[in-house]
Motif scaffolding. Sequence first.
Motif, PDB file in Angstrom:
ATOM      1  N   TRP A   1      50.909 -63.141  98.121  1.00  0.00           N
ATOM      2  CA  TRP A   1      51.096 -64.255  97.196  1.00  0.00           C
ATOM      3  C   TRP A   1      49.852 -65.130  97.118  1.00  0.00           C
ATOM      4  O   TRP A   1      49.506 -65.647  96.051  1.00  0.00           O
ATOM      5  N   LYS A   2      49.178 -65.316  98.243  1.00  0.00           N
ATOM      6  CA  LYS A   2      47.951 -66.122  98.238  1.00  0.00           C
ATOM      7  C   LYS A   2      46.867 -65.448  97.392  1.00  0.00           C
ATOM      8  O   LYS A   2      46.164 -66.112  96.629  1.00  0.00           O
ATOM      9  N   LEU A   3      46.734 -64.122  97.511  1.00  0.00           N
ATOM     10  CA  LEU A   3      45.724 -63.408  96.731  1.00  0.00           C
ATOM     11  C   LEU A   3      46.029 -63.465  95.236  1.00  0.00           C
ATOM     12  O   LEU A   3      45.125 -63.648  94.420  1.00  0.00           O
ATOM     13  N   ILE A   4      47.294 -63.316  94.875  1.00  0.00           N
ATOM     14  CA  ILE A   4      47.675 -63.421  93.468  1.00  0.00           C
ATOM     15  C   ILE A   4      47.361 -64.823  92.940  1.00  0.00           C
ATOM     16  O   ILE A   4      46.852 -64.985  91.826  1.00  0.00           O
ATOM     17  N   GLY A   5      47.626 -65.840  93.738  1.00  0.00           N
ATOM     18  CA  GLY A   5      47.316 -67.204  93.333  1.00  0.00           C
ATOM     19  C   GLY A   5      45.827 -67.444  93.167  1.00  0.00           C
ATOM     20  O   GLY A   5      45.390 -68.080  92.199  1.00  0.00           O
ATOM     21  N   LEU A   6      45.023 -66.922  94.078  1.00  0.00           N
ATOM     22  CA  LEU A   6      43.574 -67.099  93.966  1.00  0.00           C
ATOM     23  C   LEU A   6      43.012 -66.360  92.761  1.00  0.00           C
ATOM     24  O   LEU A   6      42.102 -66.858  92.086  1.00  0.00           O
ATOM     25  N   ILE A   7      43.539 -65.184  92.472  1.00  0.00           N
ATOM     26  CA  ILE A   7      43.106 -64.452  91.281  1.00  0.00           C
ATOM     27  C   ILE A   7      43.485 -65.229  90.022  1.00  0.00           C
ATOM     28  O   ILE A   7      42.694 -65.335  89.078  1.00  0.00           O
ATOM     29  N   ALA A   8      44.686 -65.802  90.003  1.00  0.00           N
ATOM     30  CA  ALA A   8      45.123 -66.591  88.847  1.00  0.00           C
ATOM     31  C   ALA A   8      44.261 -67.840  88.673  1.00  0.00           C
ATOM     32  O   ALA A   8      43.909 -68.197  87.535  1.00  0.00           O
ATOM     33  N   ILE A   9      43.906 -68.493  89.760  1.00  0.00           N
ATOM     34  CA  ILE A   9      43.044 -69.675  89.664  1.00  0.00           C
ATOM     35  C   ILE A   9      41.682 -69.296  89.100  1.00  0.00           C
ATOM     36  O   ILE A   9      41.143 -69.968  88.219  1.00  0.00           O
ATOM     37  N   THR A  10      41.118 -68.192  89.568  1.00  0.00           N
ATOM     38  CA  THR A  10      39.807 -67.751  89.093  1.00  0.00           C
ATOM     39  C   THR A  10      39.857 -67.369  87.618  1.00  0.00           C
ATOM     40  O   THR A  10      38.990 -67.779  86.837  1.00  0.00           O
ATOM     41  N   LEU A  11      40.860 -66.589  87.227  1.00  0.00           N
ATOM     42  CA  LEU A  11      40.977 -66.209  85.819  1.00  0.00           C
ATOM     43  C   LEU A  11      41.236 -67.423  84.933  1.00  0.00           C
ATOM     44  O   LEU A  11      40.694 -67.514  83.820  1.00  0.00           O
ATOM     45  N   GLY A  12      42.042 -68.367  85.401  1.00  0.00           N
ATOM     46  CA  GLY A  12      42.281 -69.589  84.642  1.00  0.00           C
ATOM     47  C   GLY A  12      41.018 -70.402  84.453  1.00  0.00           C
ATOM     48  O   GLY A  12      40.782 -70.974  83.383  1.00  0.00           O
ATOM     49  N   PHE A  13      40.190 -70.438  85.476  1.00  0.00           N
ATOM     50  CA  PHE A  13      38.910 -71.145  85.364  1.00  0.00           C
ATOM     51  C   PHE A  13      38.020 -70.473  84.329  1.00  0.00           C
ATOM     52  O   PHE A  13      37.384 -71.142  83.509  1.00  0.00           O
ATOM     53  N   PHE A  14      37.977 -69.140  84.370  1.00  0.00           N
ATOM     54  CA  PHE A  14      37.177 -68.405  83.386  1.00  0.00           C
ATOM     55  C   PHE A  14      37.686 -68.632  81.971  1.00  0.00           C
ATOM     56  O   PHE A  14      36.903 -68.751  81.036  1.00  0.00           O
ATOM     57  N   ILE A  15      39.006 -68.695  81.793  1.00  0.00           N
ATOM     58  CA  ILE A  15      39.588 -68.921  80.471  1.00  0.00           C
ATOM     59  C   ILE A  15      39.315 -70.351  80.013  1.00  0.00           C
ATOM     60  O   ILE A  15      38.904 -70.576  78.868  1.00  0.00           O
ATOM     61  N   ALA A  16      39.531 -71.315  80.890  1.00  0.00           N
ATOM     62  CA  ALA A  16      39.402 -72.730  80.507  1.00  0.00           C
ATOM     63  C   ALA A  16      37.987 -73.087  80.090  1.00  0.00           C
ATOM     64  O   ALA A  16      37.784 -73.861  79.159  1.00  0.00           O
ATOM     65  N   PHE A  17      36.998 -72.537  80.766  1.00  0.00           N
ATOM     66  CA  PHE A  17      35.612 -72.901  80.478  1.00  0.00           C
ATOM     67  C   PHE A  17      34.849 -71.811  79.743  1.00  0.00           C
ATOM     68  O   PHE A  17      33.624 -71.845  79.676  1.00  0.00           O
ATOM     69  N   ASP A  18      35.590 -70.827  79.188  1.00  0.00           N
ATOM     70  CA  ASP A  18      35.033 -69.778  78.343  1.00  0.00           C
ATOM     71  C   ASP A  18      33.870 -69.056  79.027  1.00  0.00           C
ATOM     72  O   ASP A  18      32.790 -68.901  78.475  1.00  0.00           O
ATOM     73  N   LEU A  19      34.123 -68.604  80.247  1.00  0.00           N
ATOM     74  CA  LEU A  19      33.079 -67.934  81.021  1.00  0.00           C
ATOM     75  C   LEU A  19      33.203 -66.416  81.029  1.00  0.00           C
ATOM     76  O   LEU A  19      32.376 -65.742  81.624  1.00  0.00           O
TER      77      LEU A  19
END
Length: 84
Positions: free
Chosen positions: A48-66
């Motif tokens: 669950w921690k790994l899924i959460g960290l992947i989601a945080i990273t992907l969300g950051f990439f989406i939010a800041f168009d990276l």
Amino acid sequence: MITLGGFIGGSVVMALGFMTVWKTAWLLRYLGDVGNLFGASVGRWMSWKLIGLIAITLGFFIAFDLFDDIFGGLLLKYLFGDEA
């Protein structure tokens, strides 16, 4: 270019990832170990921690168009040379 919809969507994905990391015990109690679905033998809380960290990273990439900068520029440059 950062759009309002992309920023809001990425922020929602980051928030869901944060909640996944924060409330791991609740997720384990009510949903079980997601690592069993993938055949992983790590600790029960780790999946669950790994899924959460992947989601945080992907969300950051989406939010800041990276996505274009990271995957289009750096990754393709190293995979295919200077053609990209």
